[in-house]
Structure formats: structure tokens, C-alpha cells
Design a protein around this motif. Structure first.
Motif, mmCIF file in Angstrom:
data_model
loop_
_atom_site.group_PDB
_atom_site.id
_atom_site.type_symbol
_atom_site.label_atom_id
_atom_site.label_comp_id
_atom_site.label_asym_id
_atom_site.label_seq_id
_atom_site.Cartn_x
_atom_site.Cartn_y
_atom_site.Cartn_z
ATOM 1 N N LEU A 20 0.828 -1.203 0.000
ATOM 2 C CA LEU A 20 0.000 0.000 0.000
ATOM 3 C C LEU A 20 0.862 1.253 0.000
ATOM 4 O O LEU A 20 0.629 2.181 -0.787
ATOM 5 C CB LEU A 20 -0.916 -0.010 1.227
ATOM 6 N N VAL A 21 1.856 1.310 0.870
ATOM 7 C CA VAL A 21 2.721 2.491 0.955
ATOM 8 C C VAL A 21 3.428 2.744 -0.373
ATOM 9 O O VAL A 21 3.492 3.887 -0.854
ATOM 10 C CB VAL A 21 3.743 2.332 2.095
ATOM 11 N N ASN A 22 3.939 1.698 -0.989
ATOM 12 C CA ASN A 22 4.642 1.868 -2.274
ATOM 13 C C ASN A 22 3.702 2.375 -3.361
ATOM 14 O O ASN A 22 4.081 3.241 -4.169
ATOM 15 C CB ASN A 22 5.306 0.557 -2.697
ATOM 16 N N GLY A 230 -5.214 -5.806 -4.423
ATOM 17 C CA GLY A 230 -5.933 -5.626 -3.165
ATOM 18 C C GLY A 230 -5.801 -4.215 -2.622
ATOM 19 O O GLY A 230 -6.797 -3.580 -2.259
ATOM 20 N N VAL A 231 -4.566 -3.705 -2.571
ATOM 21 C CA VAL A 231 -4.385 -2.366 -2.015
ATOM 22 C C VAL A 231 -4.903 -1.294 -2.973
ATOM 23 O O VAL A 231 -5.336 -0.217 -2.539
ATOM 24 C CB VAL A 231 -2.913 -2.098 -1.637
ATOM 25 N N ALA A 232 -4.892 -1.584 -4.276
ATOM 26 C CA ALA A 232 -5.459 -0.635 -5.245
ATOM 27 C C ALA A 232 -6.942 -0.415 -4.968
ATOM 28 O O ALA A 232 -7.462 0.701 -5.128
ATOM 29 C CB ALA A 232 -5.243 -1.134 -6.670
ATOM 30 N N LEU A 233 -7.629 -1.459 -4.528
ATOM 31 C CA LEU A 233 -9.055 -1.332 -4.221
ATOM 32 C C LEU A 233 -9.264 -0.507 -2.948
ATOM 33 O O LEU A 233 -10.232 0.249 -2.840
ATOM 34 C CB LEU A 233 -9.676 -2.720 -4.066
ATOM 35 N N ALA A 238 -10.983 4.880 -0.839
ATOM 36 C CA ALA A 238 -10.686 6.121 -0.120
ATOM 37 C C ALA A 238 -11.149 7.349 -0.890
ATOM 38 O O ALA A 238 -11.321 8.423 -0.298
ATOM 39 C CB ALA A 238 -9.190 6.217 0.160
ATOM 40 N N PHE A 239 -11.335 7.218 -2.195
ATOM 41 C CA PHE A 239 -11.772 8.341 -3.020
ATOM 42 C C PHE A 239 -13.245 8.237 -3.414
ATOM 43 O O PHE A 239 -13.754 9.112 -4.112
ATOM 44 C CB PHE A 239 -10.900 8.431 -4.277
ATOM 45 N N LEU A 249 -11.929 -8.555 0.266
ATOM 46 C CA LEU A 249 -10.916 -8.628 -0.785
ATOM 47 C C LEU A 249 -10.644 -10.078 -1.151
ATOM 48 O O LEU A 249 -10.219 -10.868 -0.297
ATOM 49 C CB LEU A 249 -9.605 -7.966 -0.331
ATOM 50 N N GLY A 250 -10.898 -10.433 -2.404
ATOM 51 C CA GLY A 250 -10.582 -11.769 -2.880
ATOM 52 C C GLY A 250 -11.806 -12.631 -3.102
ATOM 53 O O GLY A 250 -12.794 -12.530 -2.372
#
Length: 280
Positions: A20-22, A230-233, A238-239, A249-250
Motif C-alpha cells: 500500500l505504501v509503495n 488488493g491495495v489498489a481497491l 478512499a476516493f 478482498l478476494g
């Protein structure tokens, strides 16, 4: 719509937190990320500059440590928009095997660590009348039919419940809350250090030992979930103007959720006449 947000992510040195951070940094967001090991965190994060990345060494079970980290984030970036409570670890052992100390430590990190962050972040979010808190649970926080995962599931069930209440409490301040329930994602969660086992194991629990073997030898490295997707979702949610309270997720998480839902429906209907007969 503001396309850049200020994020605070716990447990960011590996797994979904690191992914997620990356992704956030690659998209130009400003990110404060926490870990117990600052060196590991700093070396794992890609494309970071002092303008957009603040690595923080935090003891998640210490409210003072968390408060210092939140204040450092607001001081560096001038605010706070999104909080992701990702820090946590797995505990695999039967309820009889696990000691009181082992069980409480799992709750301290997975539940009370999350509450520490929420308490410290809320004044900032409430004052600005906006924000979003993501609490990372697990499909094991919704569906608990996993031998050996009882305490871990209990911590994640707690995260589910407190997030539902949090959502109702903060709605009037324009703040969103989402509980994220991943299935099996191909991270290092099941690797050494990610899952703790009991100090005193009881061999009588064959199903628990088999679960331990499967997670270490068969499932680890073969999880069906793609962490990048997963983190893209999560970022997408968030937007969203109307983000979900529950974000599964999944495919495996989706399927297991319906197994639980159908089982509850079956119990409700089978016992309906007796259930509704208990009033005055």
C-alpha cells in the motif's frame, strides 16, 4: 476532487502495508508509515523523498508512542486524511493450548493497538470534519470456522464490531470508516514471524496441527490474492463518495462470507418459531 491525500499507515514494513505504501508514494500521496523496525521500513519502501514520506518507529501498544507519531505526521504534512490500521500478526493454536499471556498479547496488538491509533487520530479528523479510517481485519474476522485460529479470529471479529460502531459514531463529522476483510493474499504474512504458534502445544489437536502444516507448507506462497490489486481497491475506496463499510478482498473472502451468511439464514429460519416466541 483532491487527488492527493495524507495517509497514516501502520505495520508498513511488509505485507499489504508495504504494498500500500509503495503504491501511494508512486501516485504522489504523502505517507507516514510505521513499523517497529525503522531500518527495515526505510529500506523496503521505494521512491520515497522527505517531501512525501515519513517513516516512524512506533510501538503500537503504547498510546504515547502512537500519539507522538500522529503529531509528527500532522506537523510534517500539515494534516491527516486517511488512517490505515494494518499492524497485526497471526496466532495459530487451539483455545486450550494458548496461554492467557499469548492470547492477550494478540489482542493488545490487533485490537488495542488499533484503538490507540483511532483515539489519537480522531481529534484531527473531527476538527477538519473529514477523513477515512480503514481497519484491516480478515475474512477470519467474519467467518471463524478455522481450527486453531480462534484467538486470531476473535481479535479480527473485534475489529469488525468496533469499526461498525465507529462508522455510526463518526458519520456526523463527515468521516468514513471501512473494515477490510482480505482472504489469502500472497504476502509474507504466513512466513516466519508473521504467525506465532503456542509455546506449549497439545498433540491431541490433530486438526490444528494439520492447519498449521497446511498454512506453512501448502498455502504459503500459493495464496490466490494479488497484493497489488488488493491495495489498489483500498485506495479506490478512499476516493469514493460512498465507500463501503465492509470491503471484502478476494474471491475466497467473497465465497466464505456467503457461506457464513447462508449458515446464519439457515439457523434463523430453522429456529424462527422458537426465536420469536421468547417475548412476553
Amino acid at each position: 476532487m483532491n487527488t492527493r491525500k495524507i495517509w497514516f499507515v501502520t505495520g508498513a514494513s511488509k505485507g499489504l502495508g508495504l504494498t500500500l505504501v509503495n503504491q501511494l508514494l508512486a501516485q504522489g500521496h504523502q505517507v507516514a508509515a510505521t513499523s517497529r523496525n525503522l531500518e527495515e521500513l526505510s529500506s523496503a519502501v521505494q521512491g520515497a523523498t522527505p517531501e512525501n514520506f515519513l517513516p516512524l518507529s512506533v510501538d503500537i501498544v503504547s498510546e504515547k508512542s502512537v500519539a507522538t507519531a500522529i503529531e509528527a505526521t500532522v506537523s510534517r504534512f500539515g494534516g491527516l486524511d486517511v488512517v490505515v490500521n494494518n499492524a497485526g500478526y497471526g496466532l495459530l493454536g487451539s483455545l486450550e493450548e494458548l496461554s492467557d499471556a499469548e492470547s492477550r498479547t494478540n489482542f493488545d496488538v490487533n485490537v488495542f493497538g488499533t484503538l490507540n491509533v483511532i483515539r489519537q487520530a480522531m481529534p484531527h479528523l473531527r476538527n477538519q470534519q473529514s477523513g477515512h479510517i480503514f481497519n484491516i481485519s480478515s475474512i477470519g474476522g467474519f467467518y471463524g470456522n478455522f481450527p486453531g485460529w480462534g484467538i486470531y479470529c476473535a481479535t479480527k471479529f473485534a475489529v469488525q464490531g468496533l469499526t461498525e460502531s465507529l462508522s455510526a459514531e463518526v458519520k456526523e463529522f463527515g468521516i468514513h470508516a471501512t473494515v477490510v476483510s482480505p482472504g489469502y493474499f500472497r504476502t509474507n504474512f504466513l512466513a516466519a514471524g508473521g504467525v506465532v504458534t503456542p509455546q506449549n502445544q497439545l498433540e491431541a489437536y490433530a486438526a490444528v496441527r494439520e492447519s498449521e502444516r497446511q498454512h506453512q507448507e501448502s498455502i504459503n506462497g500459493n495464496q490466490p490474492g494479488d497484493p497489488e490489486k488488493g491495495v489498489a481497491l483500498i485506495i479506490e475506496a478512499a476516493f469514493d463518495e460512498n465507500p463501503p463499510l465492509h470491503l471484502f478482498l478476494g474471491q475466497d473472502a467473497y465465497d466464505m462470507a456467503y457461506v457464513k451468511i447462508d449458515a446464519i439464514k439457515s439457523d434463523l429460519e430453522s429456529w424462527k418459531s422458537k426465536t420469536v416466541s421468547t417475548g412476553f
